[in-house]
Motif scaffolding. Sequence first.
Motif, mmCIF file in Angstrom:
data_model
loop_
_atom_site.group_PDB
_atom_site.id
_atom_site.type_symbol
_atom_site.label_atom_id
_atom_site.label_comp_id
_atom_site.label_asym_id
_atom_site.label_seq_id
_atom_site.Cartn_x
_atom_site.Cartn_y
_atom_site.Cartn_z
ATOM 1 N N VAL A 421 4.543 11.776 1.180
ATOM 2 C CA VAL A 421 5.750 11.061 1.059
ATOM 3 C C VAL A 421 5.424 9.682 1.138
ATOM 4 C CG1 VAL A 421 8.101 10.698 2.093
ATOM 5 C CG2 VAL A 421 7.295 13.049 1.883
ATOM 6 N N GLY A 422 4.648 9.065 2.068
ATOM 7 C CA GLY A 422 4.414 7.900 2.185
ATOM 8 C C GLY A 422 3.661 7.205 1.030
ATOM 9 N N LEU A 423 2.707 8.139 0.380
ATOM 10 C CA LEU A 423 2.031 7.893 -0.712
ATOM 11 C C LEU A 423 2.800 7.539 -2.139
ATOM 12 C CD1 LEU A 423 -1.451 10.025 -0.593
ATOM 13 C CD2 LEU A 423 -1.247 7.736 -0.307
ATOM 14 N N SER A 424 4.016 8.464 -1.953
ATOM 15 C CA SER A 424 5.050 8.449 -3.141
ATOM 16 C C SER A 424 5.706 7.089 -2.951
ATOM 17 C CB SER A 424 5.797 9.600 -2.740
ATOM 18 O OG SER A 424 6.912 9.611 -3.860
ATOM 19 N N MET A 425 5.869 6.764 -1.646
ATOM 20 C CA MET A 425 6.865 5.692 -1.654
ATOM 21 C C MET A 425 6.162 4.468 -1.522
ATOM 22 S SD MET A 425 9.303 6.784 1.538
ATOM 23 C CE MET A 425 10.449 5.504 1.515
ATOM 24 N N SER A 426 5.097 4.541 -1.575
ATOM 25 C CA SER A 426 4.063 3.255 -1.867
ATOM 26 C C SER A 426 3.635 3.087 -3.327
ATOM 27 C CB SER A 426 2.738 3.539 -1.109
ATOM 28 O OG SER A 426 2.780 3.321 0.191
ATOM 29 N N LEU A 428 2.045 5.367 -5.413
ATOM 30 C CA LEU A 428 0.617 5.888 -5.864
ATOM 31 C C LEU A 428 0.735 7.056 -6.441
ATOM 32 C CD1 LEU A 428 -1.446 4.975 -2.709
ATOM 33 C CD2 LEU A 428 -1.124 3.710 -4.732
ATOM 34 N N VAL A 429 2.019 7.616 -6.270
ATOM 35 C CA VAL A 429 2.183 8.851 -6.952
ATOM 36 C C VAL A 429 3.747 9.120 -7.155
ATOM 37 C CG1 VAL A 429 2.234 10.389 -4.784
ATOM 38 C CG2 VAL A 429 1.765 11.274 -7.275
ATOM 39 N N GLN A 430 4.110 9.588 -8.273
ATOM 40 C CA GLN A 430 5.747 9.820 -8.412
ATOM 41 C C GLN A 430 6.014 11.158 -8.680
ATOM 42 O OE1 GLN A 430 7.915 7.382 -8.544
ATOM 43 N NE2 GLN A 430 6.229 5.640 -8.116
ATOM 44 N N PHE A 431 7.128 11.568 -7.676
ATOM 45 C CA PHE A 431 7.530 13.143 -7.742
ATOM 46 C C PHE A 431 8.677 13.310 -8.549
ATOM 47 C CE2 PHE A 431 5.240 12.912 -3.502
ATOM 48 C CZ PHE A 431 3.997 13.784 -3.979
ATOM 49 N N GLY A 432 9.244 12.221 -8.989
ATOM 50 C CA GLY A 432 10.516 12.422 -9.769
ATOM 51 C C GLY A 432 10.811 11.446 -10.464
ATOM 52 N N ALA A 433 12.179 11.059 -10.764
ATOM 53 C CA ALA A 433 12.670 9.903 -11.569
ATOM 54 C C ALA A 433 12.228 8.652 -10.938
ATOM 55 C CB ALA A 433 13.993 10.190 -11.933
#
Length: 724
Positions: A421-426, A428-433
């Motif tokens: 989740v931290g990587l997504s919020m940074s 570095l990776v997108q899980f959704g729109a």
Amino acid sequence: MRSMFSGRLAAFALLLLGLLFTLPATAQEDDGLLPVTEAYKLSADASTPGVLKLHWEIAPDYYLYRGRMKFKPADGVTLGEPTFPDGEKHHDEYLGDVEIYHHAIDASVPYTVAPGTTRLRLGVQFQGCHEVDPKICYPPHTEQLDLPLPAAGAAAGGGSLGAALQSLGATHGSTGGDTPLPAEQAFRLEAVAQDPQHLLLRWTMPPGYYLYRDQTRLQLRDGKGLALAPQWPAGTRKDDPHFGDVTVYFNELDLPVTVTGDAGGRTRLVLEASFQGCQDGGLCYPMMTRVLDVDLGGAPATGTPTATAPEAPPTSATQGPLQTSLWLALLLALGGGLVLNLMPCVLPVLSIKAVGLLESGESPARARAHALAYTAGVLLSFVALGLGILALRSAGHALGWGTQLQQPLLVGVLALVMLAVGLSMSGLVQFGASLGNTGAGLATRGGAAGDFFTGVLAVVVASPCTAPFMGSALAYAFAAPAVHALLVFVALGIGLALPFLLVGFVPALARRLPRPGRWMETLKQFLAFPMYLTAAWLAWVLANQRGADAVGLLLVAGVFLALALWWFERSRGRGGLVRAPVLLALLATAAPLYALSQLPPPMRAAQAGDGVVAYSPEKLAELRAAGTPVFVDMTADWCVTCKANEHTVLDTAAFRDLLQRTGTVYMKGDWTDVNPTIAAFLEQYHSPGVPLYVVFPHGGGEGRKLPTVLTSGLVEQALTQAAR
């Protein structure tokens, strides 16, 4: 000798990363060194039900490390805390100050087995060194034991505390074998006052049952200035396998008791009698406590059972939680869930939800959808958690609020989730729109699913925290009928989700939210850092549960997870074949997690030193019998509320000065891992989990249960009163 990772960790690192190295430390027979099985000859004896006895014969010029002994049970076997003799103090060049053994060592390990288990199977790991030239240390060596169980041991299954006690007092060729009676029928207790200064207590037992003299404790409630002096009659000597040479009483015991001191015109006395007994050759009962209201005019009093846990006598803190009404419990649960939003364990996940609400600021409909999906995740998770805890507790397992974090595998998975989740919020990776897409992308099913699982995650990470009002509500839930208990869990969920429900459904509150903009991307990236801190905290919890090897395995899993997310982002928009390495990397992530779940607990040293006494029922009873005030602290490394209380109150110079000034003993119990003894204490005081704080006053008497969130003033007042 250098400390090495476990064999599993080294295998993963050598095969997949090539980054870790091992230090060979194998014994060579051509150097005159003995094979490990001859240097340390292990023998085992399981003839005593419930206790495995181990003996090592250690060759001359060899020694064993105490702290390097580990035990791994097979399926169906549960091990208790092993008992070792004190070793010799030794300063090791690499391990620091350690304890070692020369010549021989005897150890014992209590165990319970599941129903139907006929053999005791476990692995015993140990490590030692040759202390003269050539000076080498052997690698950790594991021997697999497969021993037949004695009849009483096989019957003591289930893994419960009562099963573990079943073997106490068993003797060969005795009259046991019949179905044991309920404790109230097996040990009937009455008391009568011959005059205000002389009481007579009578235990009546069926044939084949006996009572221990030295496991019996008598005290008066509200008996300030009075003391009890029992005159024990001669009993029967018995060689008990656990208590040694003891005195017991069969059939009937008449015990005269003198009341010393000034009765002050009293007409009644309230007597607490705690005792333990057995069925000869069969079940040994946990410690029982009866409360007797003795009429000093001579009317007989019959003992009322108040506890069956093998702990100190119950106190006012053990009054039944069902004295709370359902409506009050629901109100407390609602308030506790609301306050839970402010607890540090929930704040990292709330940052995810805050960003989601800000994204929906332009659309009231989207704000309501966010709030409803999040609330659904919270409520369903609370209901599932409640159902699971209640079902397992009804089956005899000692579970409570937050105990899922006693499972190292779940702690490791949560740490990786927080990392992802931290990587997504940074970014570095997108899980959704993306944040900028507030149109069709936000209306997709994936957005609702994201909100739902954010609610699930909020409940999971909230479980290490106990907010104000929650303790009484959860205690009620664990003792109430199932329907009432589930209503309490639903009320907790509503309280946790309430702030976001209000924002979603009250336009005036929604209008106060900041307007979406580019600044939100910066905020989102900043809020990733609480996620990383949470992952670091979970790694620390894991280190305390399973040692450095577990942290190493978690780091390997984190590397493979990062690899999977990196390739997932690189292959976005490409075909399925290009994304195949993502699946392989995820499988590689699961492998060290599996190895982590197989690690045995490290050998924990007793929590002593710096004025802290490790909790044990026997030590608590000894201190209370001596009239010493005691502050009992039940805690766990994964309990955020516990750590907050320690930082602000209990680990301060002011608290240490208070202990010294009041003469109070600080006793601490660690529930980081499964511990039936501490679970029994929590159950006795109707605590759904940790923290639990109980203050026992000077001169005996009832304990006082403190709130879950402490302040210095509250603790000072409680200890000052207890010392009077």
